[in-house]
Scaffold this motif. Structure first.
Motif, short mmCIF file in Angstrom:
data_model
loop_
_atom_site.label_atom_id
_atom_site.label_comp_id
_atom_site.label_asym_id
_atom_site.label_seq_id
_atom_site.Cartn_x
_atom_site.Cartn_y
_atom_site.Cartn_z
N ILE A 83 1.09 -1.07 0.11
CA ILE A 83 -0.01 0.01 -0.02
C ILE A 83 0.88 1.27 -0.11
CG2 ILE A 83 -1.66 1.36 1.27
CD1 ILE A 83 -2.78 -1.57 2.24
N THR A 84 0.47 2.14 -1.08
CA THR A 84 1.52 3.24 -1.17
C THR A 84 0.83 4.46 -0.65
OG1 THR A 84 0.96 3.49 -3.33
CG2 THR A 84 3.30 2.44 -2.77
N PHE A 85 1.23 5.65 -0.35
CA PHE A 85 0.64 6.80 -0.11
C PHE A 85 0.74 8.14 -0.88
CE2 PHE A 85 1.41 3.71 3.27
CZ PHE A 85 0.33 3.53 3.79
N ASP A 86 0.74 8.10 -2.00
CA ASP A 86 0.91 9.44 -2.71
C ASP A 86 -0.54 10.06 -2.69
OD1 ASP A 86 3.31 8.68 -4.03
OD2 ASP A 86 2.26 7.99 -5.79
N GLY A 87 -0.16 11.43 -2.26
CA GLY A 87 -1.60 12.38 -2.12
C GLY A 87 -2.06 12.25 -0.70
N GLN A 88 -1.40 11.27 0.11
CA GLN A 88 -2.22 11.12 1.52
C GLN A 88 -1.43 12.34 2.53
OE1 GLN A 88 -4.72 9.50 2.31
NE2 GLN A 88 -4.78 7.68 1.26
N HIS A 89 -2.03 13.52 2.19
CA HIS A 89 -1.26 14.85 2.74
C HIS A 89 -1.29 14.72 4.48
CE1 HIS A 89 -0.50 16.03 -1.33
NE2 HIS A 89 -1.97 16.21 -1.26
N GLU A 90 -2.46 14.19 4.95
CA GLU A 90 -2.60 14.44 6.37
C GLU A 90 -1.67 13.01 6.95
OE1 GLU A 90 -6.13 13.72 7.97
OE2 GLU A 90 -7.36 15.45 6.78
N LEU A 91 -1.53 12.09 6.43
CA LEU A 91 -0.32 10.96 6.82
C LEU A 91 1.09 11.74 6.59
CD1 LEU A 91 0.51 8.17 7.75
CD2 LEU A 91 0.33 7.60 5.70
N HIS A 92 1.29 12.43 5.58
CA HIS A 92 2.42 13.02 5.36
C HIS A 92 2.70 14.07 6.49
CE1 HIS A 92 2.12 12.36 0.71
NE2 HIS A 92 2.26 11.19 1.63
N ARG A 93 1.91 14.95 6.93
CA ARG A 93 1.97 15.69 7.91
C ARG A 93 2.30 15.18 9.43
NH1 ARG A 93 -1.91 18.71 5.04
NH2 ARG A 93 -3.67 17.72 5.91
N LEU A 94 1.87 14.04 9.62
CA LEU A 94 2.09 13.27 10.87
C LEU A 94 3.46 12.89 10.72
CD1 LEU A 94 0.83 11.89 13.36
CD2 LEU A 94 0.26 10.03 12.08
#
Length: 224
Positions: free
Chosen positions: A35-46
């Motif tokens: 599972i990848t996380f492109d565009g998951q900005h809330e996760l990126h901020r965490l």
């Protein structure tokens, strides 16, 4: 039901993650479902919240947003899986994953593992049911004896940093536990089949296919 111990209990010592596993070397390429996380900005901020502190500690390799991932299920070395088999595998995964309900997971507090600092995916059962479908699709495509890894014992997580040296974990534990953060809930819209390598002390990949979860739509193939 209480949370499993691996989701909260810190390791007391760190060791180098980057030793070569059997069958791996520079140049090795491997098919795996992540599972990848492109565009998951809330996760990126965490992730950024904790990596800002982890960057102060030597011996840790921080993971850029581009390479954040949740390791789910290996398939096999590219030399052992034909192009035709990859196509059959993708079609099988499309059918299996389309039948699932949409998945949502939460990330919040990091846990120190022996070789990494990670964010557990909660509840683990949300990712486990995706993995179960992916494992079934590998059996459909390649045969029931061709599914790598055990079905049980899966611990879904996103790595913030890999350890590149041996050191006590006490200072890092104290640092991350001093940080205040809010939990982040994200939807998991796709499972991604990737061609993975670790030639440069980082897990990097080429996307082979993205397959929707909980949708009758067909998966997408990347531009060639």
């Amino acid at each position: 039901m209480p949370s499993p111990e691996w989701t909260y209990k810190h390791a007391t010592e760190l060791r180098n993650h980057w030793w070569w596993r059997p069958g791996w070397q520079v140049g090795t390429r491997f098919y795996t479902w992540h599972i990848t996380f492109d565009g998951q900005h809330e996760l990126h901020r965490l992730v950024d919240t904790y990596q800002a502190e982890l960057a102060r500690h030597p011996g840790l390799d921080l993971i850029p947003h581009q390479w954040l991932h949740l390791t789910m299920q290996g398939v096999g070395h590219t030399a052992d899986v034909t192009t035709d088999q990859v196509g059959i595998l993708i079609a099988a995964a499309q059918a299996r994953l389309a039948a699932l309900a949409p998945a949502t997971v939460e990330f919040h507090r990091p846990v120190i593992r022996p070789e990494a600092i990670v964010l557990p995916a909660l509840p683990p059962t949300e990712i486990d049911r995706i993995r179960t479908a992916v494992r079934a699709s590998i059996a459909d495509a390649l045969g029931p004896d061709s599914v790598p890894d055990r079905a049980d014992g899966f611990q879904p997580h996103v790595t913030l940093a890999y350890s590149s040296s041996s050191q006590p974990a006490e200072a890092i534990t104290s640092a991350i536990e001093s940080i205040s953060s809010e939990p982040v809930q994200i939807s998991v819209p796709t499972a991604t089949l990737i061609e993975l390598h670790r030639d440069s002390r980082m897990y990097e990949w080429h996307t082979v296919a993205e397959v929707p979860i909980g949708s009758e739509a067909c998966g997408t193939l990347p531009d060639q």
